[in-house]
Design an enzyme around this catalytic site. Structure first.
Site, mmCIF file in Angstrom:
data_model
loop_
_atom_site.group_PDB
_atom_site.id
_atom_site.type_symbol
_atom_site.label_atom_id
_atom_site.label_comp_id
_atom_site.label_asym_id
_atom_site.label_seq_id
_atom_site.Cartn_x
_atom_site.Cartn_y
_atom_site.Cartn_z
ATOM 1 N N TRP A 143 0.853 -1.205 0.000
ATOM 2 C CA TRP A 143 0.000 0.000 0.000
ATOM 3 C C TRP A 143 0.884 1.249 0.000
ATOM 4 O O TRP A 143 1.848 1.334 0.760
ATOM 5 C CB TRP A 143 -0.894 -0.008 1.238
ATOM 6 C CG TRP A 143 -1.873 1.126 1.324
ATOM 7 C CD1 TRP A 143 -2.463 1.782 0.294
ATOM 8 C CD2 TRP A 143 -2.375 1.720 2.532
ATOM 9 N NE1 TRP A 143 -3.317 2.741 0.780
ATOM 10 C CE2 TRP A 143 -3.287 2.736 2.148
ATOM 11 C CE3 TRP A 143 -2.171 1.484 3.896
ATOM 12 C CZ2 TRP A 143 -3.975 3.514 3.082
ATOM 13 C CZ3 TRP A 143 -2.853 2.262 4.818
ATOM 14 C CH2 TRP A 143 -3.741 3.259 4.410
ATOM 15 N N ASP A 157 1.411 -8.949 -1.009
ATOM 16 C CA ASP A 157 0.044 -8.465 -0.785
ATOM 17 C C ASP A 157 -0.188 -7.165 -1.545
ATOM 18 O O ASP A 157 0.541 -6.187 -1.373
ATOM 19 C CB ASP A 157 -0.157 -8.188 0.718
ATOM 20 C CG ASP A 157 -1.586 -7.748 1.021
ATOM 21 O OD1 ASP A 157 -2.444 -8.640 1.174
ATOM 22 O OD2 ASP A 157 -1.843 -6.529 1.082
ATOM 23 N N TYR A 162 -4.802 -0.117 -4.605
ATOM 24 C CA TYR A 162 -3.445 0.436 -4.463
ATOM 25 C C TYR A 162 -2.911 0.978 -5.793
ATOM 26 O O TYR A 162 -1.902 1.685 -5.810
ATOM 27 C CB TYR A 162 -2.455 -0.605 -3.919
ATOM 28 C CG TYR A 162 -2.813 -1.191 -2.570
ATOM 29 C CD1 TYR A 162 -3.826 -0.647 -1.775
ATOM 30 C CD2 TYR A 162 -2.137 -2.306 -2.074
ATOM 31 C CE1 TYR A 162 -4.163 -1.206 -0.543
ATOM 32 C CE2 TYR A 162 -2.454 -2.857 -0.842
ATOM 33 C CZ TYR A 162 -3.473 -2.313 -0.089
ATOM 34 O OH TYR A 162 -3.794 -2.869 1.127
ATOM 35 N N SER A 183 -11.460 -9.034 4.591
ATOM 36 C CA SER A 183 -10.577 -8.090 5.255
ATOM 37 C C SER A 183 -11.414 -7.067 6.012
ATOM 38 O O SER A 183 -12.467 -6.639 5.516
ATOM 39 C CB SER A 183 -9.679 -7.410 4.216
ATOM 40 O OG SER A 183 -8.808 -6.496 4.843
ATOM 41 N N LEU A 237 3.535 -2.861 11.646
ATOM 42 C CA LEU A 237 4.481 -1.969 12.327
ATOM 43 C C LEU A 237 3.735 -0.726 12.827
ATOM 44 O O LEU A 237 4.363 0.305 13.118
ATOM 45 C CB LEU A 237 5.616 -1.569 11.369
ATOM 46 C CG LEU A 237 6.297 -2.753 10.655
ATOM 47 C CD1 LEU A 237 7.396 -2.260 9.731
ATOM 48 C CD2 LEU A 237 6.839 -3.758 11.661
HETATM 49 N N1 LIG Z 1 -6.689 -4.733 4.152
HETATM 50 C C1 LIG Z 1 -6.569 -3.461 4.431
HETATM 51 O O1 LIG Z 1 -7.550 -2.715 4.565
HETATM 52 C C2 LIG Z 1 -5.195 -2.892 4.613
HETATM 53 C C3 LIG Z 1 -5.020 -1.645 5.242
HETATM 54 C C4 LIG Z 1 -3.723 -1.178 5.443
HETATM 55 C C5 LIG Z 1 -2.637 -1.944 4.999
HETATM 56 N N2 LIG Z 1 -2.835 -3.140 4.348
HETATM 57 C C6 LIG Z 1 -1.705 -3.968 3.869
HETATM 58 O O2 LIG Z 1 -0.759 -4.117 4.918
HETATM 59 C C7 LIG Z 1 0.505 -3.616 4.475
HETATM 60 C C8 LIG Z 1 1.317 -3.063 5.617
HETATM 61 O O3 LIG Z 1 0.639 -2.029 6.302
HETATM 62 P P1 LIG Z 1 1.028 -0.477 6.188
HETATM 63 O O4 LIG Z 1 1.646 -0.226 4.867
HETATM 64 O O5 LIG Z 1 -0.211 0.268 6.544
HETATM 65 O O6 LIG Z 1 2.048 -0.198 7.387
HETATM 66 P P2 LIG Z 1 3.289 -0.928 8.103
HETATM 67 O O7 LIG Z 1 3.738 -2.110 7.345
HETATM 68 O O8 LIG Z 1 2.878 -1.092 9.529
HETATM 69 O O9 LIG Z 1 4.387 0.242 8.091
HETATM 70 C C9 LIG Z 1 4.971 0.691 6.900
HETATM 71 C C10 LIG Z 1 5.907 1.833 7.223
HETATM 72 O O10 LIG Z 1 6.995 1.347 8.025
HETATM 73 C C11 LIG Z 1 8.238 1.631 7.371
HETATM 74 N N3 LIG Z 1 9.124 0.478 7.622
HETATM 75 C C12 LIG Z 1 8.982 -0.775 7.134
HETATM 76 N N4 LIG Z 1 9.926 -1.595 7.633
HETATM 77 C C13 LIG Z 1 10.700 -0.824 8.441
HETATM 78 C C14 LIG Z 1 11.834 -1.111 9.232
HETATM 79 N N5 LIG Z 1 12.340 -2.358 9.306
HETATM 80 N N6 LIG Z 1 12.395 -0.091 9.941
HETATM 81 C C15 LIG Z 1 11.865 1.172 9.891
HETATM 82 N N7 LIG Z 1 10.772 1.494 9.151
HETATM 83 C C16 LIG Z 1 10.187 0.486 8.435
HETATM 84 C C17 LIG Z 1 7.907 1.795 5.912
HETATM 85 O O11 LIG Z 1 8.873 2.637 5.312
HETATM 86 P P3 LIG Z 1 9.445 2.444 3.807
HETATM 87 O O12 LIG Z 1 8.278 2.269 2.901
HETATM 88 O O13 LIG Z 1 10.197 3.688 3.604
HETATM 89 O O14 LIG Z 1 10.338 1.241 3.807
HETATM 90 C C18 LIG Z 1 6.532 2.453 5.994
HETATM 91 O O15 LIG Z 1 6.655 3.837 6.249
HETATM 92 C C19 LIG Z 1 0.103 -2.585 3.426
HETATM 93 O O16 LIG Z 1 1.191 -2.190 2.638
HETATM 94 C C20 LIG Z 1 -0.958 -3.333 2.696
HETATM 95 O O17 LIG Z 1 -0.401 -4.314 1.834
HETATM 96 C C21 LIG Z 1 -4.100 -3.614 4.171
#
Ligand SMILES: NC(=O)c1ccc[n+]([C@@H]2O[C@H](COP(=O)([O-])OP(=O)(O)OC[C@H]3O[C@@H](n4cnc5c(N)ncnc54)[C@H](OP(=O)(O)O)[C@@H]3O)[C@@H](O)[C@H]2O)c1
Length: 279
Positions: A25, A49, A54, A142, A193
């Site tokens: 995302w 995923d 997206y 979801s 995260l």
């Molecule tokens: N089903 C739904 O409704 C729904 C809703 C939200 C999300 N999702 C899915 O879940 C996935 C993950 O959730 P999310 O994107 O909301 O948030 P997340 O994975 O909790 O956090 C992503 C953030 O953390 C940073 N990051 C990642 N690994 C890191 C590390 N090891 N150290 C420091 N910073 C780190 C990333 O930066 P960089 O990008 O700069 O690496 C980004 O800013 C989404 O991408 C999507 O595929 C689904």
């Protein structure tokens, strides 16, 4: 949720689903997205995923195409957006998703949200048809609460494999985890995260410092320990690698107690079209 078993490619799986995946995302620059998917796959990730919403299914497909990993070794998931939940739209939009991804089928197709446009009797039989036609291997939902899953299971003859929900140490979802364990449902943690929130929690920093790892790894290892699949989004190679290293982090009982002592309900994703109140 079931016991995890290791496979030849090294990533533990739960009922065939690799327990760590790459989220995408807001990874919407096509080149960056394709690069991070390729990097992740070549590092050992086997679960990607994405979602229609997206706008990056073609870039995800390009990353898969470029990676030196066979398609059949990759667990690929996408989601049907809330504007596409009428039966004909489910079918047509999924066919478009497969075209963009450059694949014959996906391993898991989710209903993205139980929005007002979601009608179990209208939406779900179309998912069943896609399964019968071999265009999807599993049906997922979801942002469903237990009552939504119960209703979906009444309507659908085919199994509901997984529920993808927000979950991390700041939103531990104990009731959903209990429901999943009792009803043979995989849980996939999104925003594992807390969209960056895990870096500002003293308890997580304490456990991370003890093991000499990042707070991200602690959060991902906690989810795995609790039988939940995690799909952290990362674009840089350093983040992709750091998250992958969580597979080698074993938390002890003291660590689990410290993490589970964090008493917060910090939800990061709560759009207007979501459930009016979360259980
Ligand atoms: N089903 C739904 O409704 C729904 C809703 C939200 C999300 N999702 C899915 O879940 C996935 C993950 O959730 P999310 O994107 O909301 O948030 P997340 O994975 O909790 O956090 C992503 C953030 O953390 C940073 N990051 C990642 N690994 C890191 C590390 N090891 N150290 C420091 N910073 C780190 C990333 O930066 P960089 O990008 O700069 O690496 C980004 O800013 C989404 O991408 C999507 O595929 C689904």
């Amino acid at each position: 949720m079931s016991s995890q078993n290791h496979t030849a490619d090294g990533v533990p799986r739960s009922n065939g689903m690799p327990v760590l995946g790459l989220g995408t995302w807001q990874n919407d620059d096509a080149e960056t997205c394709a690069d991070s998917v390729q990097t992740a796959l070549e590092m050992g990730y086997r679960h990607i995923d994405t979602a229609q919403a997206y706008g990056n299914e073609d870039a995800v497909g390009a990353g898969i195409e470029r990676a030196a990993v066979d398609r059949e070794d990759i667990f690929l998931a996408t989601k049907v957006w809330i504007s596409e939940l009428a039966a004909d739209d489910v079918i047509a939009s999924t066919e478009r998703s497969l075209d963009k991804l450059g694949v014959d089928s996906v391993d898991l197709l989710y209903v993205h949200w139980p929005a007002r446009t979601y009608d179990p009797e209208e939406t779900l039989p179309a998912f069943g048809e896609l399964l019968d036609r071999g265009l999807i291997d599993r049906i997922g939902v979801s942002n469903f609460e237990p009552h939504h899953v119960d209703r979906a299971r009444e309507v659908l003859d085919e199994p509901i494999f997984a529920n993808q929900v927000e979950m991390h140490p700041l939103l531990q979802q104990a009731a959903l985890r209990e429901y999943a364990a009792e009803t043979d449902l995989e849980l996939v943690a999104y925003s594992p995260l807390a969209r960056g929130g895990v870096f500002d929690v003293p308890e997580l920093t304490e456990v991370a410092e003890k093991h000499g790892v990042s707070e991200a790894q602690v959060s991902l290892a906690w989810l795995r320990e609790r039988g939940v699949t995690a799909i952290p989004k990362a674009t840089s190679e350093a983040h992709v690698a750091d998250n992958f290293a969580s597979l080698g982090l074993a938390l002890d009982d003291d660590d689990l107690a410290t993490i589970e002592g964090i008493d917060r309900e910090d939800r990061r994703v709560d759009p207007d079209f979501g459930p009016d109140s979360w259980d």
